[in-house]
Design a protein around this motif. Structure first.
Motif, PDB file in Angstrom:
ATOM      1  N   ALA A   1      10.836  -2.139   3.455  1.00  0.00           N
ATOM      2  CA  ALA A   1      10.332  -0.781   3.654  1.00  0.00           C
ATOM      3  C   ALA A   1       9.293  -0.421   2.600  1.00  0.00           C
ATOM      4  O   ALA A   1       8.230   0.139   2.909  1.00  0.00           O
ATOM      5  N   VAL A   2       9.573  -0.721   1.337  1.00  0.00           N
ATOM      6  CA  VAL A   2       8.642  -0.380   0.261  1.00  0.00           C
ATOM      7  C   VAL A   2       7.355  -1.187   0.392  1.00  0.00           C
ATOM      8  O   VAL A   2       6.250  -0.657   0.196  1.00  0.00           O
ATOM      9  N   HIS A   3       7.483  -2.463   0.733  1.00  0.00           N
ATOM     10  CA  HIS A   3       6.280  -3.300   0.899  1.00  0.00           C
ATOM     11  C   HIS A   3       5.416  -2.778   2.051  1.00  0.00           C
ATOM     12  O   HIS A   3       4.182  -2.675   1.917  1.00  0.00           O
ATOM     13  N   ALA A   4       6.067  -2.425   3.157  1.00  0.00           N
ATOM     14  CA  ALA A   4       5.312  -1.881   4.296  1.00  0.00           C
ATOM     15  C   ALA A   4       4.665  -0.546   3.930  1.00  0.00           C
ATOM     16  O   ALA A   4       3.517  -0.274   4.311  1.00  0.00           O
ATOM     17  N   ALA A   5       5.383   0.290   3.174  1.00  0.00           N
ATOM     18  CA  ALA A   5       4.835   1.590   2.774  1.00  0.00           C
ATOM     19  C   ALA A   5       3.590   1.415   1.913  1.00  0.00           C
ATOM     20  O   ALA A   5       2.600   2.143   2.068  1.00  0.00           O
ATOM     21  N   HIS A   6       3.610   0.463   0.997  1.00  0.00           N
ATOM     22  CA  HIS A   6       2.425   0.206   0.168  1.00  0.00           C
ATOM     23  C   HIS A   6       1.265  -0.307   1.023  1.00  0.00           C
ATOM     24  O   HIS A   6       0.108   0.073   0.798  1.00  0.00           O
ATOM     25  N   ARG A   7       1.557  -1.147   1.994  1.00  0.00           N
ATOM     26  CA  ARG A   7       0.489  -1.668   2.851  1.00  0.00           C
ATOM     27  C   ARG A   7      -0.155  -0.564   3.685  1.00  0.00           C
ATOM     28  O   ARG A   7      -1.353  -0.611   3.976  1.00  0.00           O
ATOM     29  N   CYS A   8       0.647   0.437   4.066  1.00  0.00           N
ATOM     30  CA  CYS A   8       0.139   1.509   4.939  1.00  0.00           C
ATOM     31  C   CYS A   8      -0.337   2.732   4.165  1.00  0.00           C
ATOM     32  O   CYS A   8      -0.672   3.752   4.776  1.00  0.00           O
ATOM     33  N   GLN A   9      -0.371   2.642   2.851  1.00  0.00           N
ATOM     34  CA  GLN A   9      -0.616   3.806   2.002  1.00  0.00           C
ATOM     35  C   GLN A   9      -1.908   4.538   2.360  1.00  0.00           C
ATOM     36  O   GLN A   9      -1.971   5.771   2.329  1.00  0.00           O
TER      37      GLN A   9
END
Length: 628
Positions: free
Chosen positions: A324-332
């Motif tokens: 979730a955190v990795h995806a959130a950073h990618r979509c920032q």
């Protein structure tokens, strides 16, 4: 002659008669008393009392225990106080007794009114009297559930009263006398911008402009580190007035203005929250799942007006948070209004109360001055939804436990996207894209082990690495623990750790490094089970490592097949059991993850006698690897 009785909650919960403390003990008894006092003679429902006493895991004997606590309170308090049963709960009338909270609020209100009228001497006197009613942390001897629900609003009220009293002192020219106190308050409340403004003002008036400038820059760094936001308008305006040499004349520093119509930022986006935890540098695998999450979060111009909701599910240790955190950073980049993050599980594994989470999110979204000093969750939800409305926010809600906890944290407009992680499906996240994580494949497991341990260490011991991957059974947490241990011991070969993991009796004990622990990660799921399901958990694990149908479980448990299937489904809902295909008659089969099975059997072992039970130990070891 009647006796004088007083109640105290602004510190430990206490009862005093004629100045003498009434002796009674027990956090739960103090909690019931405090809850009834806070209701101010209104009814407190059984449901609310239950939540304040036991959180989200009440016992089966709730009604009987509540009755016992009420009876004990009636006996302790005597005839001066009436506690009546008024369905759906209880109400208490305290007669002529006093409550320190009521006195505090009355004095604080009078002081604030005097401050607005610029009667600074009177304001200071009333506000000091109000603060003198405090005697420590509120509800210090009650349950943590009461403290979490009620203490924040009282602590906030105390801090606001302190700010008003300091404003009166500044207006009376007492800046030199209060500089030391203000320095301590900034250390105690580093995120309260108004207290920092007041210390900057006091320093400036004392000829210490350089210290005031340093204080501003320190505050800016603290806000960025702790909340991921920039200073609010009031702190920025104080700084500008300091640089311009007009701080003494700046209207925003006038005490009356501060106590009355408080300055606030223009619009809800006073700061851009950036609350995401750091990204995992060596994030490995999960390519298809990552693509699904990112695609669901990314606005594509289609389905306008439809909320973007993504739910990542799976058992403990599968890397839901990391994904979730990795995806959130990618979509920032798609969320220019900021990113919010909240871990919905406390350090001890229990669910956090929604009101406590809402306050943290509201602090990141705008001025806390506008957050009502109330325990009314509905008001907090309304303000939260007002502040998220129309904003391109990404909200990550990690470790959700259920609908009651998650519902208040969901925005009611489509602009904010929400990414939720949890161990099972959550019906509250209606219309969500659900991404169910499975254990990693061997190739991805080996890649994750190499990333954590160092590629050279793994490449130098290929057979040991393959054995470690097999023993970790695709669980990312276990692989990262082993990799961390290998990396921390450059002179210890992976072969030795592989041999230690080969023994199923000690495998779980080896899967521990620092604050990472497979056994500990599984405990919250087990503790959340209802007692009947928890009781059969080890016995089901004894059925062996292969899939089994409900009929086989029913035989082992000596239960009807329908009841056995209900228990199995409850374990599957808790992500402690997997549904794995069907038997020859088309009935679903259930399967334990290898490490979950070892965890279940370790619970049975912990309850077994330990004095020379060699036969029992031999039977336990046999169950680890074979079916009876």
């Amino acid at each position: 002659m009647g006796r004088y009785m007083e109640f105290r909650v602004l510190g430990p919960v206490e009862v005093r008669r004629d100045g003498h403390r009434v002796a009674f003990s027990g956090a739960k008894l103090h909690t019931v008393l405090a809850a009834l006092l806070l209701a101010r003679e209104e009814v407190v429902s059984d449901e609310r009392l239950c939540r304040l006493l036991w959180g989200w895991a009440p016992p089966a004997t709730v009604s009987a225990q509540l009755y016992t606590y009420i009876s004990r309170l009636r006996k302790i308090l005597g005839a001066e106080v009436m506690i009546d049963r008024r369905p759906p709960g209880y109400a208490m009338s305290i007669g002529n007794a006093t409550v320190d909270l009521n006195e505090f609020e009355k004095l604080a209100l009078g002081g604030r009114e005097a401050l607005i009228k610029e009667d600074f001497e009177r304001a200071g006197e009333l506000l000091r009297d109000a603060l003198a009613r405090w005697n420590g942390q509120p509800f210090a001897n009650a349950t943590e559930y009461l403290a979490d629900a009620e203490a924040p609003r009282l602590t906030e009220a105390r801090a606001v009263t302190l700010e008003h009293r300091i404003a009166a002192d500044l207006a009376l020219g007492r800046h030199e006398q209060i500089t030391g106190e203000l320095t301590g308050l900034v250390a105690e409340f580093p995120l309260r911008e108004r207290i920092r403004c007041q210390l900057m003002t006091a320093l400036c008036r004392s000829g210490r402009q350089a210290d005031a400038i340093h204080l501003y820059h320190h505050g800016r760094a603290v806000l960025a580190d702790e909340l991921g936001v920039n200073p609010g308008e009031e702190l920025q305006a104080t700084y500008r007035a300091l640089l311009d040499g007009t701080l003494d004349r700046w209207p925003g520093s006038a005490p009356a203005a501060r106590a009355g119509a408080r300055p606030r930022a223009a619009g809800p986006s006073a700061g851009t929250p950036a609350m995401l935890p750091p990204d995992t540098v060596d994030f490995t695998g999960r390519g298809p799942e990552l693509e699904l999450v990112c695609r669901a979060l990314t606005p594509d111009g289609q389905g306008a007006g439809r909320p973007r909701r993504v739910l990542v599910t799976g058992m403990a240790g599968l890397g839901k948070t990391a994904l979730a955190v990795h995806a959130a950073h990618r979509c920032q980049r798609h969320f220019p209004d900021g990113q919010l993050y909240a871990d919905l599980r406390a350090a001890d594994g229990t669910p956090r109360h929604p009101a406590r989470v809402l306050r943290r999110l509201l602090r990141a979204l705008g001025p806390m001055d506008d957050v009502p000093v109330t325990d009314d969750q509905d008001q907090l939800v309304r303000l939260y939804r007002e502040r998220t409305r129309g904003r391109q926010l990404l909200i990550v809600l990690d470790n959700a436990s259920g609908a009651a906890q998650l519902g208040p944290l969901l925005p009611n407009t489509p602009e904010p996207a929400v990414l939720v992680t949890g161990r099972t499906a959550l019906p509250t996240v209606a219309g969500a894209h659900t991404v169910a994580l499975a254990p990693l494949e061997p190739r991805d497991s080996l890649e994750l082990l190499a990333a954590a341990a160092g590629p050279a260490r793994v490449a130098g011991a290929p057979r040991a690495a393959s054995a470690i991957v097999e023993h970790c059974a695709g669980l990312p947490l276990a692989l990262r623990i082993v990799g961390t241990r290998i990396a921390a011991r450059p002179h210890c070969t992976p072969d030795r750790l592989a041999r230690r993991l080969a023994d199923p009796v000690t495998r779980l004990r080896e899967l521990h490094s620092g604050d990472m622990d497979v056994h500990t990660s599984l405990l919250p799921s087990w503790r959340a089970l209802e007692p009947g399901v928890r009781a059969v958990f080890p016995a089901l694990a004894a059925l062996g490592p292969e899939p089994f149908p409900a009929a086989e479980a029913a035989t082992a448990l000596d239960l009807p097949e329908a009841e056995a299937e209900r228990l199995l489904e409850a374990l599957a809902d808790a992500a402690l059991l997997e549904v794995s295909g069907a038997d020859e008659w088309g009935q679903p089969c259930y399967l334990f993850h290898p490490l979950v099975r070892l965890f279940a059997l370790s619970l049975e072992e912990a309850r077994a006698p330990r004095s020379g039970d060699l036969a029992g130990r031999t039977e336990h070891n046999r169950r680890l690897t074979h079916r009876p």
